[in-house]
Design a protein around this motif. Structure first.
Motif, PDB file in Angstrom:
ATOM      1  N   ALA A 119     -10.741  27.770  -4.134  1.00  0.00           N
ATOM      2  CA  ALA A 119     -10.111  28.083  -5.414  1.00  0.00           C
ATOM      3  C   ALA A 119     -10.029  26.829  -6.275  1.00  0.00           C
ATOM      4  CB  ALA A 119      -8.715  28.649  -5.181  1.00  0.00           C
ATOM      5  N   ARG A 120     -10.031  27.037  -7.584  1.00  0.00           N
ATOM      6  CA  ARG A 120      -9.949  25.920  -8.516  1.00  0.00           C
ATOM      7  C   ARG A 120      -8.667  26.030  -9.339  1.00  0.00           C
ATOM      8  NH1 ARG A 120     -15.382  24.865 -11.782  1.00  0.00           N
ATOM      9  NH2 ARG A 120     -14.125  23.016 -12.298  1.00  0.00           N
ATOM     10  N   TYR A 121      -7.782  25.069  -9.134  1.00  0.00           N
ATOM     11  CA  TYR A 121      -6.604  24.900  -9.975  1.00  0.00           C
ATOM     12  C   TYR A 121      -6.118  23.470  -9.812  1.00  0.00           C
ATOM     13  CZ  TYR A 121      -4.247  26.160  -5.515  1.00  0.00           C
ATOM     14  OH  TYR A 121      -3.841  26.252  -4.212  1.00  0.00           O
ATOM     15  N   GLU A 122      -5.342  22.995 -10.771  1.00  0.00           N
ATOM     16  CA  GLU A 122      -4.819  21.630 -10.723  1.00  0.00           C
ATOM     17  C   GLU A 122      -3.316  21.688 -10.504  1.00  0.00           C
ATOM     18  OE1 GLU A 122      -4.810  17.469 -13.329  1.00  0.00           O
ATOM     19  OE2 GLU A 122      -5.427  19.365 -14.261  1.00  0.00           O
ATOM     20  N   VAL A 123      -2.828  20.898  -9.557  1.00  0.00           N
ATOM     21  CA  VAL A 123      -1.390  20.853  -9.287  1.00  0.00           C
ATOM     22  C   VAL A 123      -0.946  19.400  -9.180  1.00  0.00           C
ATOM     23  CG1 VAL A 123      -1.201  23.114  -8.176  1.00  0.00           C
ATOM     24  CG2 VAL A 123      -1.866  21.139  -6.800  1.00  0.00           C
ATOM     25  N   TRP A 124       0.320  19.153  -9.520  1.00  0.00           N
ATOM     26  CA  TRP A 124       0.857  17.798  -9.456  1.00  0.00           C
ATOM     27  C   TRP A 124       2.360  17.853  -9.204  1.00  0.00           C
ATOM     28  CZ3 TRP A 124      -1.279  20.099 -13.753  1.00  0.00           C
ATOM     29  CH2 TRP A 124      -0.402  20.440 -14.794  1.00  0.00           C
ATOM     30  N   VAL A 125       2.896  16.717  -8.743  1.00  0.00           N
ATOM     31  CA  VAL A 125       4.332  16.603  -8.477  1.00  0.00           C
ATOM     32  C   VAL A 125       5.064  16.333  -9.784  1.00  0.00           C
ATOM     33  CG1 VAL A 125       6.124  15.318  -7.238  1.00  0.00           C
ATOM     34  CG2 VAL A 125       3.897  15.726  -6.146  1.00  0.00           C
ATOM     35  N   ASP A 126       6.107  17.104 -10.038  1.00  0.00           N
ATOM     36  CA  ASP A 126       6.888  16.923 -11.259  1.00  0.00           C
ATOM     37  C   ASP A 126       8.238  17.604 -11.084  1.00  0.00           C
ATOM     38  OD1 ASP A 126       7.487  16.039 -13.777  1.00  0.00           O
ATOM     39  OD2 ASP A 126       5.884  17.136 -14.795  1.00  0.00           O
ATOM     40  N   ASN A 127       9.207  17.165 -11.857  1.00  0.00           N
ATOM     41  CA  ASN A 127      10.538  17.758 -11.859  1.00  0.00           C
ATOM     42  C   ASN A 127      10.571  18.844 -12.929  1.00  0.00           C
ATOM     43  OD1 ASN A 127      13.294  18.359 -12.285  1.00  0.00           O
ATOM     44  ND2 ASN A 127      13.912  16.317 -11.615  1.00  0.00           N
ATOM     45  N   GLY A 128      10.793  20.065 -12.504  1.00  0.00           N
ATOM     46  CA  GLY A 128      10.767  21.179 -13.448  1.00  0.00           C
ATOM     47  C   GLY A 128      11.840  21.119 -14.504  1.00  0.00           C
ATOM     48  N   PHE A 129      12.936  20.392 -14.250  1.00  0.00           N
ATOM     49  CA  PHE A 129      13.995  20.263 -15.242  1.00  0.00           C
ATOM     50  C   PHE A 129      13.731  19.128 -16.224  1.00  0.00           C
ATOM     51  CE2 PHE A 129      17.046  22.272 -12.011  1.00  0.00           C
ATOM     52  CZ  PHE A 129      16.897  23.524 -12.588  1.00  0.00           C
ATOM     53  N   ARG A 130      12.994  18.121 -15.760  1.00  0.00           N
ATOM     54  CA  ARG A 130      12.650  16.995 -16.641  1.00  0.00           C
ATOM     55  C   ARG A 130      11.160  16.699 -16.483  1.00  0.00           C
ATOM     56  NH1 ARG A 130      17.363  15.977 -14.332  1.00  0.00           N
ATOM     57  NH2 ARG A 130      16.412  14.780 -12.637  1.00  0.00           N
ATOM     58  N   PRO A 131      10.325  17.612 -16.915  1.00  0.00           N
ATOM     59  CA  PRO A 131       8.887  17.470 -16.663  1.00  0.00           C
ATOM     60  C   PRO A 131       8.254  16.340 -17.469  1.00  0.00           C
ATOM     61  CG  PRO A 131       9.314  19.355 -18.090  1.00  0.00           C
ATOM     62  CD  PRO A 131      10.649  18.865 -17.628  1.00  0.00           C
ATOM     63  N   ASN A 132       7.366  15.623 -16.804  1.00  0.00           N
ATOM     64  CA  ASN A 132       6.592  14.591 -17.479  1.00  0.00           C
ATOM     65  C   ASN A 132       5.294  15.134 -18.059  1.00  0.00           C
ATOM     66  OD1 ASN A 132       8.302  12.295 -16.897  1.00  0.00           O
ATOM     67  ND2 ASN A 132       7.664  12.519 -14.756  1.00  0.00           N
ATOM     68  N   ARG A 133       4.885  16.271 -17.551  1.00  0.00           N
ATOM     69  CA  ARG A 133       3.592  16.811 -17.974  1.00  0.00           C
ATOM     70  C   ARG A 133       3.636  18.335 -17.977  1.00  0.00           C
ATOM     71  NH1 ARG A 133      -1.923  16.317 -14.319  1.00  0.00           N
ATOM     72  NH2 ARG A 133      -3.258  17.623 -15.639  1.00  0.00           N
ATOM     73  N   ILE A 134       3.341  18.896 -19.135  1.00  0.00           N
ATOM     74  CA  ILE A 134       3.215  20.348 -19.285  1.00  0.00           C
ATOM     75  C   ILE A 134       1.965  20.603 -20.110  1.00  0.00           C
ATOM     76  CG2 ILE A 134       4.304  22.492 -20.026  1.00  0.00           C
ATOM     77  CD1 ILE A 134       6.979  21.030 -20.098  1.00  0.00           C
TER      78      ILE A 134
END
Length: 359
Positions: A230-245
């Motif tokens: 499967a092809r998708y991109e995932v990364w570590v981030d805080n959902g309440f204070r996201p650095n990347r959306i």
């Protein structure tokens, strides 16, 4: 319909007693087996009967003696298939006429079980991957079992087929399938091990991404993507204070985690959130993601409904709750209109909101 290998843990001997079945039920929690079924075999390993968790519960409720022979409790005439060229058509014929039958043993000429043919409800929402390899990946990243052997949430979500068997989760996937084009940009915050992403990828969606605060979940999601091709991109981030959306998303999903994080889970930073103003928490969350939803795109939120507070036996779990009116009002402040609402009944009443961004 699938052909699966036989797990020896679901075999019982015809010489055993009711208490043996109860012990086996505890050792091999049938919750791990969505079919909830044992097969009873004789000393030559030939099929004799079938025993469901329901059979065991009925015997216990009926105050049957613990030393009751197991053959007096179980179904003496189990449906089965012969291992021959026509087994697939034979299975379809039985499944089409017996809606409550979901598992059929495949027997050789000596009536020994070689494999099992299973039919899972709502199979179209399952992630299709080799079970043993999935469990191995989750175990590798510490997401399979607790020290006492009990299932962790992530393995339980897979074994219990949460995508398919959890009505709100199934409702989200059905909505995405029926309302979002396959080339649309979809972002899932709190994606966990990627079960939604995997399902979407396996069903033709091509512009997928997600984030999660737990690095082990992201690592597992990446390994599972490789396993699935499967092809998708995932990364570590805080959902309440996201650095990347991602910008201009046709759908942003916050499913399975928001109300739990507000209860203090996943991070020490979340401790004390439940003491804050509940409406303010919701508005702060929507404010983070609203600018990243494209016009006519969807923000999909899973929340605990305030009606949970009216239950006679109030548990107090997930205390951050919102009424439908409060949610609609908060979303409207950011230019969204609630188009659909799904209710899920569990230990708390969960509500999923499909809010469309108005032009």
């Amino acid at each position: 319909m699938r052909l699966e290998s036989l797990d020896p843990r679901i075999l019982l001997s015809s010489s055993q007693r009711l208490y043996d079945a109860v012990i086996s039920l505890n050792v091999y929690d049938l919750a791990e087996d969505p079919l909830h079924l044992f097969f009873v075999v004789d000393e030559e390993q030939r099929l004799v009967s079938a025993l469901s968790r329901g059979d065991i519960k009925r015997a216990l409720i009926g105050a049957w003696a613990a030393d009751t022979p197991i053959l007096e409790v179980c179904n003496p005439n189990p449906l089965a298939l012969l291992d021959r060229a026509s087994w697939e058509q034979d299975a379809r014929n039985i499944f089409s006429t017996r809606p409550l039958v979901n598992c059929l043993p495949l027997l050789d000429a000596e009536r020994r079980i070689t494999n099992v043919v299973v039919r899972y409800p709502y199979e179209e929402f399952d992630v299709v991957l080799p079970r043993e390899q999935v469990i191995k990946i989750l175990d590798k990243h510490g997401l399979a079992r607790n020290e006492n052997g009990s299932l962790k949430w992530w393995l339980a979500a897979y074994i219990h087929r949460r995508n398919a068997c959890d009505e709100p989760s199934r409702g989200v996937l059905r909505f995405i399938r029926d309302n979002i084009s396959c080339d649309s940009r979809i972002f899932i915050t709190g994606c966990g091990c990627g079960w939604f992403l995997l399902w979407m990828a396996q069903n033709g969606f091509t512009n997928l991404s997600g984030s999660d605060i737990l690095p082990e979940c992201i690592s597992a999601a990446q390994d599972l993507a490789k396993l699935a091709g499967a092809r998708y991109e995932v990364w570590v981030d805080n959902g309440f204070r996201p650095n990347r959306i991602p910008r201009n998303c046709h759908a942003v999903l916050a499913i399975h985690w928001l109300f739990s994080a507000w209860d203090g889970n996943y991070s020490r930073d979340n401790e004390g959130l439940k003491e804050q103003d509940h409406l303010k928490l919701l508005k702060c969350f929507i404010e983070q993601y609203a600018p990243h939803v494209a016009d006519n795109g969807y923000l999909v939120l899973e929340l605990i409904d305030k009606i949970s507070s009216e239950r006679a036996e109030e548990s107090g779990i997930y205390p951050v709750r919102h009424s439908a009116e409060e949610v609609a009002s908060c979303l409207a402040e950011f230019g969204f209109r609630v188009e659909k609402r799904i209710i899920g009944l569990s230990h708390q009443i969960r509500a999923i909101y499909f809010a469309r961004k108005c032009i």
